[in-house]
Scaffold this motif. Structure first.
Motif, PDB file in Angstrom:
ATOM      1  N   GLU A  20       0.839  -1.190   0.000  1.00  0.00           N
ATOM      2  CA  GLU A  20       0.000   0.000   0.000  1.00  0.00           C
ATOM      3  C   GLU A  20       0.875   1.242   0.000  1.00  0.00           C
ATOM      4  O   GLU A  20       1.893   1.286   0.684  1.00  0.00           O
ATOM      5  CB  GLU A  20      -0.891   0.012   1.245  1.00  0.00           C
ATOM      6  CG  GLU A  20      -1.810   1.198   1.329  1.00  0.00           C
ATOM      7  CD  GLU A  20      -2.747   1.136   2.525  1.00  0.00           C
ATOM      8  OE1 GLU A  20      -3.309   2.181   2.856  1.00  0.00           O
ATOM      9  OE2 GLU A  20      -2.908   0.049   3.111  1.00  0.00           O
ATOM     10  N   VAL A  21       0.486   2.241  -0.785  1.00  0.00           N
ATOM     11  CA  VAL A  21       1.170   3.528  -0.809  1.00  0.00           C
ATOM     12  C   VAL A  21       0.101   4.603  -0.715  1.00  0.00           C
ATOM     13  O   VAL A  21      -0.899   4.562  -1.423  1.00  0.00           O
ATOM     14  CB  VAL A  21       2.001   3.713  -2.104  1.00  0.00           C
ATOM     15  CG1 VAL A  21       2.573   5.111  -2.172  1.00  0.00           C
ATOM     16  CG2 VAL A  21       3.099   2.684  -2.189  1.00  0.00           C
ATOM     17  N   ARG A  22       0.321   5.550   0.186  1.00  0.00           N
ATOM     18  CA  ARG A  22      -0.582   6.697   0.324  1.00  0.00           C
ATOM     19  C   ARG A  22       0.208   7.951  -0.004  1.00  0.00           C
ATOM     20  O   ARG A  22       1.286   8.151   0.521  1.00  0.00           O
ATOM     21  CB  ARG A  22      -1.118   6.795   1.741  1.00  0.00           C
ATOM     22  CG  ARG A  22      -2.084   5.717   2.089  1.00  0.00           C
ATOM     23  CD  ARG A  22      -2.731   5.987   3.430  1.00  0.00           C
ATOM     24  NE  ARG A  22      -3.634   4.897   3.726  1.00  0.00           N
ATOM     25  CZ  ARG A  22      -3.603   4.185   4.829  1.00  0.00           C
ATOM     26  NH1 ARG A  22      -2.733   4.466   5.770  1.00  0.00           N
ATOM     27  NH2 ARG A  22      -4.448   3.210   5.014  1.00  0.00           N
ATOM     28  N   LEU A  23      -0.361   8.794  -0.839  1.00  0.00           N
ATOM     29  CA  LEU A  23       0.280  10.038  -1.234  1.00  0.00           C
ATOM     30  C   LEU A  23      -0.727  11.162  -0.999  1.00  0.00           C
ATOM     31  O   LEU A  23      -1.840  11.104  -1.511  1.00  0.00           O
ATOM     32  CB  LEU A  23       0.696   9.976  -2.710  1.00  0.00           C
ATOM     33  CG  LEU A  23       1.295  11.212  -3.330  1.00  0.00           C
ATOM     34  CD1 LEU A  23       2.620  11.547  -2.660  1.00  0.00           C
ATOM     35  CD2 LEU A  23       1.511  10.999  -4.818  1.00  0.00           C
ATOM     36  N   GLU A  24      -0.331  12.150  -0.203  1.00  0.00           N
ATOM     37  CA  GLU A  24      -1.206  13.279   0.076  1.00  0.00           C
ATOM     38  C   GLU A  24      -0.503  14.549  -0.371  1.00  0.00           C
ATOM     39  O   GLU A  24       0.598  14.838   0.078  1.00  0.00           O
ATOM     40  CB  GLU A  24      -1.524  13.358   1.567  1.00  0.00           C
ATOM     41  CG  GLU A  24      -2.294  12.164   2.079  1.00  0.00           C
ATOM     42  CD  GLU A  24      -2.626  12.262   3.564  1.00  0.00           C
ATOM     43  OE1 GLU A  24      -2.741  13.398   4.070  1.00  0.00           O
ATOM     44  OE2 GLU A  24      -2.758  11.200   4.186  1.00  0.00           O
ATOM     45  N   MET A  25      -1.140  15.288  -1.285  1.00  0.00           N
ATOM     46  CA  MET A  25      -0.574  16.534  -1.789  1.00  0.00           C
ATOM     47  C   MET A  25      -1.699  17.552  -1.892  1.00  0.00           C
ATOM     48  O   MET A  25      -2.768  17.243  -2.404  1.00  0.00           O
ATOM     49  CB  MET A  25       0.028  16.337  -3.185  1.00  0.00           C
ATOM     50  CG  MET A  25       1.122  15.309  -3.249  1.00  0.00           C
ATOM     51  SD  MET A  25       1.842  15.067  -4.877  1.00  0.00           S
ATOM     52  CE  MET A  25       0.579  15.502  -6.010  1.00  0.00           C
ATOM     53  N   ASP A  26      -1.443  18.746  -1.413  1.00  0.00           N
ATOM     54  CA  ASP A  26      -2.382  19.864  -1.496  1.00  0.00           C
ATOM     55  C   ASP A  26      -3.841  19.405  -1.371  1.00  0.00           C
ATOM     56  O   ASP A  26      -4.303  19.129  -0.297  1.00  0.00           O
ATOM     57  CB  ASP A  26      -2.165  20.662  -2.785  1.00  0.00           C
ATOM     58  CG  ASP A  26      -0.763  21.267  -2.830  1.00  0.00           C
ATOM     59  OD1 ASP A  26      -0.215  21.542  -1.740  1.00  0.00           O
ATOM     60  OD2 ASP A  26      -0.236  21.454  -3.930  1.00  0.00           O
ATOM     61  N   ASP A  27      -4.552  19.301  -2.508  1.00  0.00           N
ATOM     62  CA  ASP A  27      -5.974  18.977  -2.456  1.00  0.00           C
ATOM     63  C   ASP A  27      -6.282  17.567  -2.959  1.00  0.00           C
ATOM     64  O   ASP A  27      -7.421  17.247  -3.256  1.00  0.00           O
ATOM     65  CB  ASP A  27      -6.773  20.004  -3.256  1.00  0.00           C
ATOM     66  CG  ASP A  27      -6.403  19.999  -4.734  1.00  0.00           C
ATOM     67  OD1 ASP A  27      -5.301  19.540  -5.054  1.00  0.00           O
ATOM     68  OD2 ASP A  27      -7.215  20.458  -5.549  1.00  0.00           O
ATOM     69  N   VAL A  28      -5.267  16.695  -3.045  1.00  0.00           N
ATOM     70  CA  VAL A  28      -5.480  15.347  -3.569  1.00  0.00           C
ATOM     71  C   VAL A  28      -4.878  14.317  -2.622  1.00  0.00           C
ATOM     72  O   VAL A  28      -3.768  14.489  -2.133  1.00  0.00           O
ATOM     73  CB  VAL A  28      -4.827  15.193  -4.967  1.00  0.00           C
ATOM     74  CG1 VAL A  28      -4.977  13.780  -5.481  1.00  0.00           C
ATOM     75  CG2 VAL A  28      -5.429  16.182  -5.952  1.00  0.00           C
ATOM     76  N   LYS A  29      -5.635  13.251  -2.365  1.00  0.00           N
ATOM     77  CA  LYS A  29      -5.139  12.097  -1.624  1.00  0.00           C
ATOM     78  C   LYS A  29      -5.202  10.903  -2.567  1.00  0.00           C
ATOM     79  O   LYS A  29      -6.239  10.666  -3.184  1.00  0.00           O
ATOM     80  CB  LYS A  29      -6.024  11.772  -0.422  1.00  0.00           C
ATOM     81  CG  LYS A  29      -5.800  12.607   0.782  1.00  0.00           C
ATOM     82  CD  LYS A  29      -6.646  12.057   1.928  1.00  0.00           C
ATOM     83  CE  LYS A  29      -6.495  12.864   3.174  1.00  0.00           C
ATOM     84  NZ  LYS A  29      -7.295  12.319   4.274  1.00  0.00           N
ATOM     85  N   ILE A  30      -4.107  10.155  -2.679  1.00  0.00           N
ATOM     86  CA  ILE A  30      -4.082   8.972  -3.530  1.00  0.00           C
ATOM     87  C   ILE A  30      -3.659   7.792  -2.663  1.00  0.00           C
ATOM     88  O   ILE A  30      -2.657   7.867  -1.954  1.00  0.00           O
ATOM     89  CB  ILE A  30      -3.096   9.128  -4.705  1.00  0.00           C
ATOM     90  CG1 ILE A  30      -3.511  10.288  -5.602  1.00  0.00           C
ATOM     91  CG2 ILE A  30      -3.007   7.829  -5.502  1.00  0.00           C
ATOM     92  CD1 ILE A  30      -2.535  10.592  -6.701  1.00  0.00           C
TER      93      ILE A  30
END
Length: 162
Positions: A20-30
């Motif tokens: 699992e990989v979680r990426l959180e940037m500004d207004d987007v969560k992936i």
């Protein structure tokens, strides 16, 4: 982040072996999840978040490598290799022993290396990162095959510092 970047990220995560990989940037969560419990392509969830809550950070949960049972001779091998220093991967990516297909290998078994010498290249997200030696010595063993995916902190080389 556009659709092509997201697709490249999914392919990279699938190759890396991470669950699992979680990426959180500004207004987007992936969130990208892979593994044996998921059939077929890795699943991806994209969520838009209000700007006031956004805290840029990347979290990764890596799968522990599958280790096959070792023969009883492993104890002598461990004692023998304890005098060597292990050079480990600082990032997840694809390990390359050459700067390009038509160039010679950075190092071979038996090569003498100095601090700052380039040992290999690890490609992550289309960026090629040169991995430099932090020690001087002689390459005793190369632990990863060329063009193989590597995990964070995975042993790459054994170096004899003497």
């Amino acid at each position: 982040m556009d659709l092509k970047d997201i697709q490249n990220l999914i392919k990279f995560v699938a190759k890396s072996g991470a669950n699992e990989v979680r990426l959180e940037m500004d207004d987007v969560k992936i969130t990208i999840k892979t593994g044996s419990e998921y059939k077929g392509e890795p699943s991806t969830m994209i969520q838009h978040v209000p700007m006031s809550q956004a805290v840029p950070q990347v979290q990764q949960q890596q799968s522990s490598p599958v280790v096959s049972s070792a023969p009883p001779v492993a104890n002598t091998e461990t004692a023998e290799s304890s005098k060597y220093i292990t050079v480990k991967s600082p990032i997840i990516g694809t390990f390359y022993r050459k700067p390009s297909p038509d160039k010679p290998m950075f190092v071979e078994v038996g090569s003498d290396i100095k601090e700052g010498d380039v040992l290999c290249v690890i490609e992550a997200m289309k960026l090629f990162n040169e991995i430099e030696s932090e020690i001087s010595g002689k390459i005793v063993k190369i632990l990863v095959d060329d063009s193989s995916p590597v995990e964070f902190d995975q042993p790459l080389f054994l170096v004899d510092p003497s």
